[in-house]
Design a protein around this motif. Structure first.
Motif, PDB file in Angstrom:
ATOM      1  N   ASN A  49      -1.488 -13.133   5.878  1.00 17.82           N
ATOM      2  CA  ASN A  49      -1.948 -11.749   5.800  1.00 17.82           C
ATOM      3  C   ASN A  49      -3.357 -11.539   5.256  1.00 17.82           C
ATOM      4  OD1 ASN A  49       0.673 -10.194   6.433  1.00 17.82           O
ATOM      5  ND2 ASN A  49       1.304 -11.726   4.937  1.00 17.82           N
ATOM      6  N   LYS A  87      -0.395  -0.467  -2.452  1.00 13.43           N
ATOM      7  CA  LYS A  87      -0.798   0.893  -2.058  1.00 13.43           C
ATOM      8  C   LYS A  87      -0.108   1.301  -0.766  1.00 13.43           C
ATOM      9  CE  LYS A  87      -5.263   0.972  -4.305  1.00 13.43           C
ATOM     10  NZ  LYS A  87      -6.066   2.148  -4.555  1.00 13.43           N
ATOM     11  N   ALA A  88       0.055   2.591  -0.595  1.00 11.65           N
ATOM     12  CA  ALA A  88       0.698   3.124   0.609  1.00 11.65           C
ATOM     13  C   ALA A  88      -0.147   2.825   1.838  1.00 11.65           C
ATOM     14  CB  ALA A  88       0.885   4.626   0.462  1.00 11.65           C
ATOM     15  N   GLN A  89       0.517   2.699   2.972  1.00 14.42           N
ATOM     16  CA  GLN A  89      -0.174   2.469   4.244  1.00 14.42           C
ATOM     17  C   GLN A  89      -1.272   3.509   4.429  1.00 14.42           C
ATOM     18  OE1 GLN A  89       0.359  -0.050   6.567  1.00 14.42           O
ATOM     19  NE2 GLN A  89      -1.460   0.752   7.570  1.00 14.42           N
ATOM     20  N   GLY A  90      -2.495   3.038   4.674  1.00 13.86           N
ATOM     21  CA  GLY A  90      -3.617   3.922   4.942  1.00 13.86           C
ATOM     22  C   GLY A  90      -4.350   4.426   3.713  1.00 13.86           C
ATOM     23  N   MET A  94      -6.162  -0.086   0.235  1.00 11.12           N
ATOM     24  CA  MET A  94      -4.950  -0.813   0.586  1.00 11.12           C
ATOM     25  C   MET A  94      -5.308  -2.121   1.284  1.00 11.12           C
ATOM     26  SD  MET A  94      -1.979  -0.715   3.389  1.00 11.12           S
ATOM     27  CE  MET A  94      -3.164  -1.230   4.523  1.00 11.12           C
ATOM     28  N   ASN A  97      -6.833  -4.767   4.519  1.00 10.77           N
ATOM     29  CA  ASN A  97      -7.727  -3.699   4.953  1.00 10.77           C
ATOM     30  C   ASN A  97      -7.630  -3.496   6.462  1.00 10.77           C
ATOM     31  OD1 ASN A  97      -9.722  -1.752   4.843  1.00 10.77           O
ATOM     32  ND2 ASN A  97     -11.389  -3.238   4.932  1.00 10.77           N
ATOM     33  N   THR A 100      -1.497  -3.578   8.477  1.00 10.12           N
ATOM     34  CA  THR A 100      -0.223  -2.972   8.112  1.00 10.12           C
ATOM     35  C   THR A 100       0.169  -3.450   6.724  1.00 10.12           C
ATOM     36  OG1 THR A 100       0.442  -2.978  10.424  1.00 10.12           O
ATOM     37  CG2 THR A 100       2.194  -2.756   8.804  1.00 10.12           C
ATOM     38  N   ARG A 101       0.645  -2.529   5.921  1.00 13.60           N
ATOM     39  CA  ARG A 101       1.098  -2.866   4.566  1.00 13.60           C
ATOM     40  C   ARG A 101       2.150  -3.960   4.638  1.00 13.60           C
ATOM     41  NH1 ARG A 101       5.087  -1.062   0.749  1.00 13.60           N
ATOM     42  NH2 ARG A 101       4.208  -0.815  -1.330  1.00 13.60           N
ATOM     43  N   GLN A 104       7.879  -4.639   1.580  1.00 17.61           N
ATOM     44  CA  GLN A 104       8.122  -4.579   0.144  1.00 17.61           C
ATOM     45  C   GLN A 104       8.702  -5.882  -0.397  1.00 17.61           C
ATOM     46  OE1 GLN A 104       7.079  -1.955  -1.829  1.00 17.61           O
ATOM     47  NE2 GLN A 104       7.486  -3.443  -3.452  1.00 17.61           N
TER      48      GLN A 104
END
Length: 120
Positions: A49, A87-90, A94, A97, A100-101, A104
Protein backbone atom coordinates in the motif's frame (compact mmCIF):
# COMPACT_ATOMS: atom_id res chain seq x y z
CA UNK A 1 -47.17 -30.89 41.19
CA UNK A 2 -45.88 -34.29 40.20
CA UNK A 3 -46.47 -33.37 36.54
CA UNK A 4 -44.44 -30.17 36.96
CA UNK A 5 -41.53 -32.06 38.53
CA UNK A 6 -41.60 -34.62 35.73
CA UNK A 7 -41.70 -31.89 33.13
CA UNK A 8 -38.77 -30.05 34.73
CA UNK A 9 -36.83 -33.31 34.98
CA UNK A 10 -37.34 -34.15 31.29
CA UNK A 11 -36.56 -30.60 30.15
CA UNK A 12 -33.34 -30.64 32.17
CA UNK A 13 -32.43 -34.04 30.80
CA UNK A 14 -33.16 -32.86 27.25
CA UNK A 15 -30.94 -29.80 27.70
CA UNK A 16 -28.10 -31.84 29.15
CA UNK A 17 -28.26 -34.42 26.36
CA UNK A 18 -28.51 -31.81 23.62
CA UNK A 19 -25.53 -29.83 24.94
CA UNK A 20 -22.82 -32.08 23.62
CA UNK A 21 -19.88 -31.49 21.37
CA UNK A 22 -18.41 -33.61 18.64
CA UNK A 23 -14.83 -32.63 19.31
CA UNK A 24 -12.61 -30.37 21.34
CA UNK A 25 -12.46 -27.95 18.41
CA UNK A 26 -16.15 -27.19 19.01
CA UNK A 27 -15.17 -25.75 22.36
CA UNK A 28 -11.72 -24.34 21.68
CA UNK A 29 -10.26 -22.24 18.95
CA UNK A 30 -7.08 -24.26 18.45
CA UNK A 31 -5.38 -21.55 16.44
CA UNK A 32 -2.25 -20.26 18.12
CA UNK A 33 -2.31 -16.45 18.09
CA UNK A 34 0.41 -15.06 15.89
CA UNK A 35 2.44 -12.25 17.34
CA UNK A 36 2.30 -9.25 15.04
CA UNK A 37 5.79 -8.33 13.96
CA UNK A 38 7.16 -6.14 11.23
CA UNK A 39 8.39 -9.19 9.33
CA UNK A 40 5.26 -11.35 9.50
CA UNK A 41 2.59 -8.65 9.15
CA UNK A 42 3.53 -5.01 8.80
CA UNK A 43 6.05 -5.26 5.94
CA UNK A 44 3.46 -6.84 3.63
CA UNK A 45 0.92 -4.10 4.46
CA UNK A 46 3.48 -1.38 3.73
CA UNK A 47 4.75 -3.11 0.58
CA UNK A 48 1.24 -3.50 -0.81
CA UNK A 49 0.00 0.00 0.00
CA UNK A 50 2.84 2.46 0.54
CA UNK A 51 6.06 1.54 -1.26
CA UNK A 52 4.93 2.84 -4.65
CA UNK A 53 5.48 6.36 -3.25
CA UNK A 54 7.47 5.69 -0.06
CA UNK A 55 10.23 3.54 -1.58
CA UNK A 56 13.97 3.87 -1.10
CA UNK A 57 13.75 7.16 -3.02
CA UNK A 58 10.32 8.64 -2.19
CA UNK A 59 8.25 9.84 -5.17
CA UNK A 60 4.93 11.59 -5.91
CA UNK A 61 5.43 14.10 -3.10
CA UNK A 62 6.21 11.53 -0.39
CA UNK A 63 8.74 12.92 2.06
CA UNK A 64 9.93 9.72 3.76
CA UNK A 65 10.90 6.18 2.83
CA UNK A 66 9.06 3.25 4.37
CA UNK A 67 11.40 0.65 2.92
CA UNK A 68 12.84 -0.71 6.18
CA UNK A 69 11.70 -1.69 9.65
CA UNK A 70 13.41 1.36 11.13
CA UNK A 71 11.83 3.68 8.53
CA UNK A 72 8.32 2.43 9.38
CA UNK A 73 8.90 2.58 13.13
CA UNK A 74 10.28 6.14 12.80
CA UNK A 75 7.30 7.09 10.61
CA UNK A 76 4.96 6.25 13.47
CA UNK A 77 7.09 7.77 16.21
CA UNK A 78 7.89 11.00 14.36
CA UNK A 79 5.30 11.50 11.61
CA UNK A 80 2.05 9.93 12.85
CA UNK A 81 1.83 7.00 10.44
CA UNK A 82 -1.14 5.47 12.29
CA UNK A 83 -2.95 8.80 12.39
CA UNK A 84 -2.45 9.17 8.61
CA UNK A 85 -3.68 5.70 7.71
CA UNK A 86 -6.60 6.01 10.16
CA UNK A 87 -8.09 9.14 8.60
CA UNK A 88 -11.43 8.83 6.83
CA UNK A 89 -11.46 8.17 3.10
CA UNK A 90 -10.80 11.44 1.28
CA UNK A 91 -9.76 13.40 4.39
CA UNK A 92 -6.82 15.76 4.05
CA UNK A 93 -3.58 13.90 4.77
CA UNK A 94 -5.15 10.44 4.50
CA UNK A 95 -2.77 7.73 3.35
CA UNK A 96 -2.37 6.20 0.93
CA UNK A 97 -2.60 9.57 -0.78
CA UNK A 98 -5.18 9.48 -3.55
CA UNK A 99 -5.87 5.80 -2.84
CA UNK A 100 -8.38 3.79 -0.89
CA UNK A 101 -8.20 3.75 2.89
CA UNK A 102 -6.73 0.57 4.29
CA UNK A 103 -9.21 -1.94 5.73
CA UNK A 104 -9.66 -1.40 9.46
CA UNK A 105 -8.23 -4.86 10.14
CA UNK A 106 -4.91 -3.79 8.57
CA UNK A 107 -4.89 -0.52 10.50
CA UNK A 108 -5.56 -2.51 13.68
CA UNK A 109 -2.54 -4.72 12.92
CA UNK A 110 -0.32 -1.64 12.73
CA UNK A 111 -1.81 -0.29 15.96
CA UNK A 112 -1.26 -3.65 17.70
CA UNK A 113 2.30 -3.76 16.38
CA UNK A 114 2.99 -0.37 17.96
CA UNK A 115 1.18 -1.22 21.21
CA UNK A 116 3.25 -4.41 21.55
CA UNK A 117 6.58 -2.65 21.21
CA UNK A 118 7.28 -2.54 17.45
CA UNK A 119 8.53 -6.13 17.32
CA UNK A 120 10.76 -6.75 14.34
Amino acid sequence: MKLQKSLIFFMTLFLLVSCTNDSDSDLNDNQVPVSITYTNSIKSIIDANCISCHGTSPTNGASISLKTYQNVKDAELNFGLILRISKAQGAAGMMPNGGTRLPQSKIDEVINWKNNGFKE
